[in-house]
Design a protein around this motif. Structure first.
Motif, mmCIF file in Angstrom:
data_model
loop_
_atom_site.group_PDB
_atom_site.id
_atom_site.type_symbol
_atom_site.label_atom_id
_atom_site.label_comp_id
_atom_site.label_asym_id
_atom_site.label_seq_id
_atom_site.Cartn_x
_atom_site.Cartn_y
_atom_site.Cartn_z
ATOM 1 N N THR A 107 1.011 -1.205 -0.072
ATOM 2 C CA THR A 107 -0.096 0.184 -0.016
ATOM 3 C C THR A 107 0.859 1.238 0.087
ATOM 4 O O THR A 107 2.186 1.215 0.173
ATOM 5 C CB THR A 107 -0.880 0.007 1.224
ATOM 6 N N LYS A 108 0.209 2.416 0.115
ATOM 7 C CA LYS A 108 1.021 3.606 0.014
ATOM 8 C C LYS A 108 1.957 3.816 1.299
ATOM 9 O O LYS A 108 2.854 4.353 1.100
ATOM 10 C CB LYS A 108 0.108 4.886 -0.108
ATOM 11 N N ASP A 109 1.538 3.067 2.410
ATOM 12 C CA ASP A 109 2.052 3.213 3.451
ATOM 13 C C ASP A 109 3.664 2.416 3.353
ATOM 14 O O ASP A 109 4.490 2.597 4.437
ATOM 15 C CB ASP A 109 1.340 2.577 4.763
ATOM 16 N N ASP A 110 3.793 1.496 2.440
ATOM 17 C CA ASP A 110 4.926 0.943 2.136
ATOM 18 C C ASP A 110 6.048 1.711 1.078
ATOM 19 O O ASP A 110 7.017 1.074 0.932
ATOM 20 C CB ASP A 110 4.803 -0.498 1.580
ATOM 21 N N VAL A 111 5.580 2.627 0.667
ATOM 22 C CA VAL A 111 6.375 3.457 -0.093
ATOM 23 C C VAL A 111 6.923 5.033 0.495
ATOM 24 O O VAL A 111 6.368 5.466 1.266
ATOM 25 C CB VAL A 111 5.509 3.762 -1.411
ATOM 26 N N PHE A 112 8.168 4.819 0.078
ATOM 27 C CA PHE A 112 8.581 6.041 0.690
ATOM 28 C C PHE A 112 9.601 7.079 -0.430
ATOM 29 O O PHE A 112 10.170 6.489 -1.280
ATOM 30 C CB PHE A 112 9.625 5.978 2.024
ATOM 31 N N VAL A 113 9.712 8.352 -0.162
ATOM 32 C CA VAL A 113 10.533 9.098 -1.097
ATOM 33 C C VAL A 113 11.753 9.548 -0.558
ATOM 34 O O VAL A 113 12.090 9.746 0.536
ATOM 35 C CB VAL A 113 9.752 10.745 -1.263
ATOM 36 N N VAL A 114 12.710 8.980 -1.174
ATOM 37 C CA VAL A 114 14.248 9.381 -0.801
ATOM 38 C C VAL A 114 14.824 10.703 -1.256
ATOM 39 O O VAL A 114 15.397 11.252 -0.445
ATOM 40 C CB VAL A 114 15.125 8.234 -1.528
ATOM 41 N N TRP A 115 14.256 10.909 -2.244
ATOM 42 C CA TRP A 115 14.675 12.603 -2.775
ATOM 43 C C TRP A 115 13.922 12.933 -3.585
ATOM 44 O O TRP A 115 13.208 12.374 -4.564
ATOM 45 C CB TRP A 115 16.152 12.400 -3.553
ATOM 46 N N LEU A 123 11.029 24.815 -11.790
ATOM 47 C CA LEU A 123 10.100 25.515 -12.557
ATOM 48 C C LEU A 123 8.734 24.697 -12.597
ATOM 49 O O LEU A 123 8.275 24.307 -11.583
ATOM 50 C CB LEU A 123 10.541 25.479 -13.990
ATOM 51 N N GLN A 124 8.212 24.096 -13.917
ATOM 52 C CA GLN A 124 7.128 23.412 -13.902
ATOM 53 C C GLN A 124 7.392 21.777 -13.978
ATOM 54 O O GLN A 124 6.587 20.968 -14.253
ATOM 55 C CB GLN A 124 6.285 23.733 -15.234
ATOM 56 N N ASN A 125 8.713 21.398 -13.577
ATOM 57 C CA ASN A 125 9.050 20.103 -13.758
ATOM 58 C C ASN A 125 9.346 19.510 -12.217
ATOM 59 O O ASN A 125 9.774 20.139 -11.434
ATOM 60 C CB ASN A 125 10.143 19.831 -14.441
ATOM 61 N N ASN A 126 8.779 18.065 -11.957
ATOM 62 C CA ASN A 126 9.093 17.503 -10.710
ATOM 63 C C ASN A 126 10.070 16.252 -10.920
ATOM 64 O O ASN A 126 9.801 15.531 -12.318
ATOM 65 C CB ASN A 126 8.043 16.935 -10.189
ATOM 66 N N LYS A 127 10.807 15.973 -10.071
ATOM 67 C CA LYS A 127 11.484 14.465 -10.106
ATOM 68 C C LYS A 127 11.489 13.827 -8.811
ATOM 69 O O LYS A 127 11.815 14.922 -7.820
ATOM 70 C CB LYS A 127 12.789 14.690 -10.535
ATOM 71 N N ALA A 128 11.406 12.628 -8.674
ATOM 72 C CA ALA A 128 11.445 11.962 -7.281
ATOM 73 C C ALA A 128 12.345 10.489 -7.379
ATOM 74 O O ALA A 128 12.024 9.944 -8.258
ATOM 75 C CB ALA A 128 10.167 11.888 -6.557
ATOM 76 N N LEU A 129 12.894 10.337 -6.632
ATOM 77 C CA LEU A 129 13.308 8.832 -6.403
ATOM 78 C C LEU A 129 12.645 8.274 -4.997
ATOM 79 O O LEU A 129 12.537 8.705 -4.063
ATOM 80 C CB LEU A 129 14.907 8.990 -5.865
ATOM 81 N N VAL A 130 12.078 7.120 -5.515
ATOM 82 C CA VAL A 130 10.997 6.363 -4.666
ATOM 83 C C VAL A 130 11.610 5.167 -4.493
ATOM 84 O O VAL A 130 12.093 4.254 -5.266
ATOM 85 C CB VAL A 130 9.731 6.390 -5.152
ATOM 86 N N SER A 131 11.243 4.399 -3.279
ATOM 87 C CA SER A 131 11.419 3.146 -3.034
ATOM 88 C C SER A 131 10.339 2.491 -2.181
ATOM 89 O O SER A 131 9.385 3.238 -1.803
ATOM 90 C CB SER A 131 12.927 2.799 -2.276
ATOM 91 N N THR A 132 10.542 1.236 -1.758
ATOM 92 C CA THR A 132 9.433 0.725 -0.705
ATOM 93 C C THR A 132 10.298 -0.140 0.349
ATOM 94 O O THR A 132 11.452 -0.363 0.439
ATOM 95 C CB THR A 132 8.668 -0.321 -1.756
ATOM 96 N N THR A 133 9.436 -0.576 1.296
ATOM 97 C CA THR A 133 9.942 -1.394 2.346
ATOM 98 C C THR A 133 10.346 -2.501 2.112
ATOM 99 O O THR A 133 10.870 -3.441 2.915
ATOM 100 C CB THR A 133 8.804 -1.198 3.566
ATOM 101 N N VAL A 134 9.957 -3.060 0.875
ATOM 102 C CA VAL A 134 9.984 -4.472 0.405
ATOM 103 C C VAL A 134 11.745 -4.627 0.000
ATOM 104 O O VAL A 134 12.358 -3.757 -0.613
ATOM 105 C CB VAL A 134 9.420 -4.886 -0.906
ATOM 106 N N SER A 135 12.355 -5.499 0.557
ATOM 107 C CA SER A 135 13.621 -5.612 0.320
ATOM 108 C C SER A 135 14.204 -6.349 -0.936
ATOM 109 O O SER A 135 14.875 -7.521 -0.844
ATOM 110 C CB SER A 135 14.579 -6.364 1.592
#
Length: 88
Positions: free
Chosen positions: A33-41, A46-58
């Protein structure tokens, strides 16, 4: 896109991707679920977004998600970490 909206979208994307692609024979064997997902960075320029994302699953997976505000398109790169070592 507002940053909070973008980060919420990132979590939705990763949950959907993981639940559709994870190895069904893994020990966890359940969906996340969304509770298992976290944003690393994350960054907004301007009008652009970027994110590095991971999960609690190893499973070594991480996700790079970019939103192009000019085209209103979001791009996803899914990566698997193969190795971590130190070079001196």
């Amino acid at each position: 896109m507002p940053n909070d909206t973008f980060l919420d979208l990132c979590k939705d994307i990763v949950v959907k991707y993981f639940n559709e692609h994870h190895d069904k024979t893994d020990a966890k064997g359940t969906e996340i679920t969304k509770d298992d997902v976290f944003v690393v960075w994350s960054c907004k320029a301007l009008q652009n977004n970027k994110a590095l994302v991971s999960t609690t699953v190893s499973d070594g997976m991480y996700y790079e998600i970019t939103h192009n505000g000019d085209k209103n398109e979001t791009y996803v790169d899914a990566y698997k970490k193969w190795e971590n070592f130190c070079v001196k």
